[in-house]
Write a protein that holds these residues in place. Structure first.
Motif, PDB file in Angstrom:
ATOM      1  N   LYS A  27      -0.244   3.133   0.532  1.00  0.00           N
ATOM      2  CA  LYS A  27       0.191   2.166   1.544  1.00  0.00           C
ATOM      3  C   LYS A  27      -0.772   0.991   1.571  1.00  0.00           C
ATOM      4  CE  LYS A  27       0.418   4.455   5.446  1.00  0.00           C
ATOM      5  NZ  LYS A  27       0.742   5.080   6.734  1.00  0.00           N
ATOM      6  N   SER A  28      -0.218  -0.191   1.781  1.00  0.00           N
ATOM      7  CA  SER A  28      -1.020  -1.416   1.951  1.00  0.00           C
ATOM      8  C   SER A  28      -1.929  -1.693   0.765  1.00  0.00           C
ATOM      9  CB  SER A  28      -1.840  -1.346   3.238  1.00  0.00           C
ATOM     10  OG  SER A  28      -0.999  -1.165   4.353  1.00  0.00           O
ATOM     11  N   ASN A  29      -1.381  -1.563  -0.435  1.00  0.00           N
ATOM     12  CA  ASN A  29      -2.178  -1.847  -1.625  1.00  0.00           C
ATOM     13  C   ASN A  29      -2.613  -3.309  -1.703  1.00  0.00           C
ATOM     14  OD1 ASN A  29      -2.295   0.747  -2.675  1.00  0.00           O
ATOM     15  ND2 ASN A  29      -0.291   0.555  -3.622  1.00  0.00           N
ATOM     16  N   SER A  30      -1.906  -4.187  -1.018  1.00  0.00           N
ATOM     17  CA  SER A  30      -2.317  -5.597  -1.000  1.00  0.00           C
ATOM     18  C   SER A  30      -3.627  -5.771  -0.236  1.00  0.00           C
ATOM     19  CB  SER A  30      -1.224  -6.474  -0.390  1.00  0.00           C
ATOM     20  OG  SER A  30      -0.960  -6.083   0.945  1.00  0.00           O
ATOM     21  N   HIS A  31      -4.014  -4.765   0.545  1.00  0.00           N
ATOM     22  CA  HIS A  31      -5.281  -4.802   1.291  1.00  0.00           C
ATOM     23  C   HIS A  31      -6.317  -3.849   0.697  1.00  0.00           C
ATOM     24  CE1 HIS A  31      -3.380  -7.231   4.362  1.00  0.00           C
ATOM     25  NE2 HIS A  31      -2.387  -6.350   4.408  1.00  0.00           N
ATOM     26  N   LEU A  32      -6.130  -3.475  -0.564  1.00  0.00           N
ATOM     27  CA  LEU A  32      -7.029  -2.502  -1.192  1.00  0.00           C
ATOM     28  C   LEU A  32      -8.477  -2.993  -1.198  1.00  0.00           C
ATOM     29  CD1 LEU A  32      -7.346   0.214  -2.642  1.00  0.00           C
ATOM     30  CD2 LEU A  32      -6.889  -0.989  -4.794  1.00  0.00           C
ATOM     31  N   ASP A  33      -8.705  -4.254  -1.530  1.00  0.00           N
ATOM     32  CA  ASP A  33     -10.087  -4.767  -1.551  1.00  0.00           C
ATOM     33  C   ASP A  33     -10.752  -4.610  -0.189  1.00  0.00           C
ATOM     34  OD1 ASP A  33     -10.073  -5.412  -4.240  1.00  0.00           O
ATOM     35  OD2 ASP A  33      -9.519  -7.503  -3.902  1.00  0.00           O
ATOM     36  N   ALA A  34     -10.023  -4.935   0.876  1.00  0.00           N
ATOM     37  CA  ALA A  34     -10.577  -4.791   2.225  1.00  0.00           C
ATOM     38  C   ALA A  34     -10.896  -3.326   2.505  1.00  0.00           C
ATOM     39  CB  ALA A  34      -9.602  -5.337   3.262  1.00  0.00           C
ATOM     40  N   ALA A  35     -10.008  -2.422   2.108  1.00  0.00           N
ATOM     41  CA  ALA A  35     -10.237  -0.997   2.336  1.00  0.00           C
ATOM     42  C   ALA A  35     -11.451  -0.507   1.555  1.00  0.00           C
ATOM     43  CB  ALA A  35      -8.996  -0.201   1.951  1.00  0.00           C
ATOM     44  N   GLU A  63     -13.343  -2.280   5.494  1.00  0.00           N
ATOM     45  CA  GLU A  63     -12.769  -3.120   6.545  1.00  0.00           C
ATOM     46  C   GLU A  63     -11.476  -2.541   7.121  1.00  0.00           C
ATOM     47  OE1 GLU A  63     -12.425  -6.983   4.749  1.00  0.00           O
ATOM     48  OE2 GLU A  63     -14.515  -6.929   4.100  1.00  0.00           O
ATOM     49  N   THR A  64     -10.852  -1.640   6.418  1.00  0.00           N
ATOM     50  CA  THR A  64      -9.647  -0.959   6.881  1.00  0.00           C
ATOM     51  C   THR A  64      -9.614   0.416   6.231  1.00  0.00           C
ATOM     52  OG1 THR A  64      -7.246  -1.179   7.167  1.00  0.00           O
ATOM     53  CG2 THR A  64      -8.159  -1.955   5.081  1.00  0.00           C
ATOM     54  N   ASP A  65      -8.666   1.240   6.631  1.00  0.00           N
ATOM     55  CA  ASP A  65      -8.634   2.610   6.110  1.00  0.00           C
ATOM     56  C   ASP A  65      -7.917   2.704   4.774  1.00  0.00           C
ATOM     57  OD1 ASP A  65      -6.125   2.091   7.077  1.00  0.00           O
ATOM     58  OD2 ASP A  65      -6.012   3.808   8.382  1.00  0.00           O
ATOM     59  N   LEU A  66      -8.102   3.837   4.122  1.00  0.00           N
ATOM     60  CA  LEU A  66      -7.451   4.133   2.845  1.00  0.00           C
ATOM     61  C   LEU A  66      -6.446   5.256   3.084  1.00  0.00           C
ATOM     62  CD1 LEU A  66     -10.777   4.131   0.901  1.00  0.00           C
ATOM     63  CD2 LEU A  66      -8.831   2.757   0.180  1.00  0.00           C
ATOM     64  N   ASP A  67      -5.208   5.048   2.655  1.00  0.00           N
ATOM     65  CA  ASP A  67      -4.172   6.074   2.764  1.00  0.00           C
ATOM     66  C   ASP A  67      -3.959   6.693   1.403  1.00  0.00           C
ATOM     67  OD1 ASP A  67      -2.689   6.238   5.486  1.00  0.00           O
ATOM     68  OD2 ASP A  67      -3.107   4.103   5.196  1.00  0.00           O
ATOM     69  N   LEU A  68      -4.386   7.944   1.252  1.00  0.00           N
ATOM     70  CA  LEU A  68      -4.287   8.639  -0.027  1.00  0.00           C
ATOM     71  C   LEU A  68      -3.281   9.771   0.072  1.00  0.00           C
ATOM     72  CD1 LEU A  68      -8.097   9.002  -0.862  1.00  0.00           C
ATOM     73  CD2 LEU A  68      -6.544   7.166  -1.553  1.00  0.00           C
TER      74      LEU A  68
END
Length: 137
Positions: free
Chosen positions: A21-29, A33-38
């Motif tokens: 989820k939210s791979n466009s925010h991977l760098d932030a994760a 800066e945000t969570d990682l959904d694995l």
């Protein structure tokens, strides 16, 4: 990328998982800066947990309204940066509204088998991410 996560994802190379989820925010994760959904294969769950604990992550228990079947949460601390990182670890795809995850999608194997690697992290394909975005909407 946090040093903790760089080493962690190196160790996960033999585990069947995908950031879904939210791979466009991977760098932030990856910078805390945000969570990682694995999503993790249930076959690899025990080894995944072992590696996660070995890297200093602590399992945390969410409040009851945020607890869902097949979901675990872990918190890690990166000493080099002083940042925390949060893992949402899914073993089953259960989706729904914010506090009512009531739809199970039996698509784990398909999602796990169609990934690409970005910044050393296995991520879902663009097609799968779009499909889940539409389904979740």
């Amino acid at each position: 990328m946090l040093l903790l996560l760089e080493h962690y994802f190196d160790q996960l190379s033999e585990i069947q998982y995908v950031h879904w989820k939210s791979n466009s925010h991977l760098d932030a994760a990856l910078n805390g800066e945000t969570d990682l959904d694995l999503l993790v294969s249930q076959r690899d769950a025990q080894q995944f947990r072992k590696i996660t604990i070995e890297h200093g992550f602590k399992q945390i228990i969410s409040s009851p309204e945020k607890q869902f079947p097949g979901l675990e949460d872990y918190l890690g601390f990166d000493p080099a940066s002083g940042r925390l990182t949060h893992l949402h670890v899914h073993y089953r795809l259960v989706i729904g509204k914010q506090y009512a995850k009531n739809y199970r999608l039996p698509l784990e194997e398909s999602l796990l088998n169609s990934h690409q690697v970005v910044s050393g992290v296995k991520i879902s394909s663009v097609e799968w991410e779009l499909a889940f975005l539409i389904i979740r909407a």
